[in-house]
Design a protein around this motif. Structure first.
Motif, short mmCIF file in Angstrom:
data_model
loop_
_atom_site.label_atom_id
_atom_site.label_comp_id
_atom_site.label_asym_id
_atom_site.label_seq_id
_atom_site.Cartn_x
_atom_site.Cartn_y
_atom_site.Cartn_z
N THR A 166 5.24 6.95 4.69
CA THR A 166 5.27 6.06 3.54
C THR A 166 4.43 6.72 2.45
O THR A 166 3.63 7.60 2.72
CB THR A 166 4.65 4.70 3.86
N GLU A 167 4.65 6.26 1.23
CA GLU A 167 3.85 6.78 0.13
C GLU A 167 3.02 5.63 -0.43
O GLU A 167 3.55 4.57 -0.73
CB GLU A 167 4.78 7.34 -0.97
N MET A 168 1.71 5.87 -0.54
CA MET A 168 0.81 4.82 -1.00
C MET A 168 0.32 5.12 -2.40
O MET A 168 -0.16 6.21 -2.68
CB MET A 168 -0.38 4.74 -0.04
N LYS A 169 0.46 4.13 -3.29
CA LYS A 169 0.02 4.31 -4.67
C LYS A 169 -1.11 3.34 -5.02
O LYS A 169 -1.46 2.49 -4.24
CB LYS A 169 1.20 4.05 -5.62
N ASN A 170 -1.65 3.52 -6.23
CA ASN A 170 -2.69 2.65 -6.76
C ASN A 170 -4.03 2.81 -6.04
O ASN A 170 -4.66 1.83 -5.66
CB ASN A 170 -2.24 1.18 -6.73
N LEU A 171 -4.45 4.04 -5.88
CA LEU A 171 -5.73 4.30 -5.21
C LEU A 171 -6.71 4.82 -6.26
O LEU A 171 -6.58 5.93 -6.73
CB LEU A 171 -5.52 5.33 -4.10
N ASN A 172 -7.70 3.97 -6.61
CA ASN A 172 -8.53 4.28 -7.77
C ASN A 172 -9.94 4.74 -7.44
O ASN A 172 -10.77 4.88 -8.34
CB ASN A 172 -8.63 3.06 -8.68
N SER A 173 -10.24 4.94 -6.18
CA SER A 173 -11.57 5.44 -5.83
C SER A 173 -11.49 6.08 -4.45
O SER A 173 -10.54 5.86 -3.71
CB SER A 173 -12.58 4.29 -5.80
N PHE A 174 -12.49 6.89 -4.14
CA PHE A 174 -12.53 7.50 -2.81
C PHE A 174 -12.59 6.43 -1.73
O PHE A 174 -11.99 6.55 -0.68
CB PHE A 174 -13.72 8.45 -2.68
N LYS A 175 -13.33 5.36 -2.04
CA LYS A 175 -13.44 4.26 -1.07
C LYS A 175 -12.07 3.63 -0.81
O LYS A 175 -11.71 3.36 0.33
CB LYS A 175 -14.39 3.18 -1.60
N ALA A 176 -11.33 3.38 -1.90
CA ALA A 176 -10.00 2.78 -1.75
C ALA A 176 -9.09 3.71 -0.96
O ALA A 176 -8.31 3.27 -0.11
CB ALA A 176 -9.40 2.49 -3.13
N ILE A 177 -9.20 5.01 -1.21
CA ILE A 177 -8.37 5.98 -0.50
C ILE A 177 -8.67 5.92 1.00
O ILE A 177 -7.78 5.88 1.83
CB ILE A 177 -8.60 7.40 -1.06
#
Ligand SMILES: [Zn+2]
Lengths: 97, 477
Positions: free
Chosen positions: B213-224
């Motif tokens: 799957t492809e994951m979008k909307n990751l705005n910080s290292f923590k979110a990633i």
């Protein structure tokens, strides 16, 4: 005509192009596309082994500009091309992803 | 993570380049303009307008490619990626599919599990889209094309990463290379660096990849990190329950800690790429490449060595300071202003890192002037302020644009260097604390610390602790 375009294909092309065609238009488009593909088949008869695909007709390359701002604020004129305008923005049909 | 599975991750990283103008027109890329004030017929997709490539974009892309060990494509061109969406006024995005500017690179990363190399499949140049604004109560959406045509490079890795740690190490490495090159500030929060995560899981030992799957909307290292952990779990659950993972694009909601499938645009992903006839091919000469190599900055390893040789910094310090280009720049500028290198280093490693961590900021967010830090250190050197006051002033300086010299004067923070006044105060403290004096004389060293503290308090913090110490010892001997 050697190439017959199916109903599914014309439907799909319509979706991609965001066009709604009526039955008569669909039939006409199928005929046109079929004959275009026939013509392309003709090109396929040529031996193109070892020939690089060509993307541009003219032998021009490396057309670039320096990184210098040359455009100012021309919003008023740009917005004249908008279908609608509000608060300096282009107004478009509601679009949500 | 449950045993018996392996996570396979590849990344698509978009980086906004730090050019002054857009990729194909002379509009400014500056942030914060009123909507559509940085637009022209080219970046609003008007028929008949003609894009012309910004040479700086090409130079940055090649520089990033060389620094990440890529082969540079000597003959490359641009292609149109066709899709309909209002943020894309041409109904196609100009990108590169067939002959991307860089291919076959790699960067080396290090995690707790050791060193490894992450391969880069390709890097291509493309343009950013505009910004869509939705009004809840309105039946319309609104578009601002100021970002339309801002240059991006997309760095596509091979699926070589196996954990969130490796992904973050890879992103940090890329970010460092790009920041050192000055090609972008790479701020995740502000979107000048964006990472899409392609992830699949497979039973350990299985050669074949699972469905990704492809994951979008990751705005910080923590979110990633959270998204990788969440998606790994989600896919394993699906497989364990006997179902199949669906190949789709998902949007990460960091607040909810979960992702949801994005409604797929009406059609399949059929972008019908073809060469852009308005943009002529780019042919890159040996000279072009050697020019860019000649302009390469001093990278981290060289910098570290130079800091050790030239400034006699411990290796530990150099490791932290060169961890970000911004920090290294501040270090060098402050030293140039005449401050002692080790003292500058202490401020960067200590107070600066502490505040950054506390406020969850990035070194890129630092705004204080190197000159101010040099002044602060000079004040301390002259014993005009003591260490405690210096820390307080530094904290103010970190968030506000102040001149430390004026600030300490205005706030009355200067150390009292009047020896007579200091002696009087010390004597008073001695008189008032007979017990501590007795303790000290009886061999309790700690009691002296208490007396120093009392004196500092009486002086409202504006004394030099070393002088207080000396006077106390003298009067008690
Ligand atoms: Zn423009």
């Amino acid at each position: 005509m050697a190439n017959i375009i199916s109903d599914e294909t014309i439907e799909y092309v319509g979706i991609l192009a965001k066009l709604e065609l009526n039955e008569a238009q669909k039939e006409a488009a199928k005929r046109d596309m079929g004959s275009m593909l026939d013509y392309i088949d003709k090109l396929g008869e040529l031996d193109t082994d070892g020939i690089e695909p060509m993307s541009h007709v003219f032998d021009v390359k490396n057309v670039w500009r320096e990184d210098v701002v040359t455009n100012g604020d021309d919003r008023e004129n740009i917005l004249k091309n908008a279908p609608g305008e509000k608060d300096g923005m282009f107004e478009v049909p509601k679009t949500f992803d | 993570m449950p045993n018996g599975y392996e996570t396979v991750i590849g990344l698509e990283v978009h980086v906004e380049l730090a050019t002054k103008t857009k990729i194909f027109c002379g509009c400014s890329t500056a942030f914060g303009g009123e909507p559509n004030t940085h637009t022209c017929p080219v970046c609003t997709g008007m028929p008949g307008s003609l894009p012309v490539l910004n040479k700086q974009v090409l130079e940055y892309a090649v520089a990033v490619g060389l620094a990440s060990n890529c082969d540079i494509t000597r003959y490359c061109k641009f292609d149109r990626k066709n899709y309909f969406y209002p943020d894309n006024p041409q109904n196609y995005q100009i990108s590169q599919l067939y002959l991307p500017i860089c291919r076959n690179g790699h960067v080396d990363i290090e995690t707790e599990n050791g060193k490894k190399s992450v391969r880069i499949h390709e890097i291509h140049m493309e343009e950013d889209a505009g910004k869509l604004i939705h009004d809840e109560y309105d039946d319309c959406s609104y578009v601002d094309y100021n970002r339309s045509g801002v240059p991006l490079i997309e760095i596509v890795s091979e699926p070589d990463m196996r954990s969130a740690d490796e992904v973050i190490a890879y992103l940090e490495k890329l970010r460092m290379i790009i920041q050192y090159l000055g090609a972008s500030d790479c701020k995740l929060q502000e979107g000048s660096m964006r990472a899409d995560v392609n992830l699949s899981v497979r039973p350990l030992g299985q050669e074949e990849f699972g469905t990704r799957t492809e994951m979008k909307n990751l705005n910080s290292f923590k979110a990633i990190r959270r998204a990788i952990e969440g998606e790994t779990e989600r896919q394993i659950d699906i497989i364990e329950s006997g179902e199949k993972v669906v190949q789709e694009t998902r949007r990460w909601d960091d607040n909810a800690g979960e992702s949801y499938a994005m409604r797929s645009k009406e059609d399949a992903q059929d972008y019908r790429y073809f060469p852009d006839p308005d943009l002529v091919p780019v042919s890159i000469s040996d000279e072009f490449i050697s020019d860019i190599k000649a302009k390469e900055p001093e990278f981290r390893e060289e910098k570290k060595q130079r800091y050790i040789d030239e400034y006699k910094l411990p290796e530990y310090d150099t490791d932290i300071i060169t961890g970000s280009k911004k920090m290294a720049d501040i270090f060098e500028e402050t030293v140039k202003c005449g401050a002692d290198p080790k003292k500058v280093s202490n401020y960067l490693m200590g107070e600066t890192m502490r505040i950054l961590k506390e406020k969850e900021l990035d070194p890129q967010d630092i705004t204080f002037k190197s000159e101010s830090l040099a002044k602060l250190i000079a004040l301390q050197d002259k014993k005009s302020i003591n260490g405690t006051v210096a820390k307080e002033v530094f904290e103010v300086m970190f968030f506000e644009d102040i001149d430390p010299e004026e600030y300490v004067k205005e706030k009355g923070l200067l150390t009292v260097n009047d020896e007579g006044a200091l002696r009087t105060t010390v004597q008073k403290v001695i008189d008032e604390n007979p017990q501590s004096v007795a303790d000290y004389k009886g061999g309790k060293e700690k009691a002296l610390g208490f007396l120093v503290g009392q004196t500092m308090k009486a002086m409202q913090g504006k004394a030099d602790p070393a002088s207080v110490n000396a006077i106390l010892k003298e009067l008690l001997s």
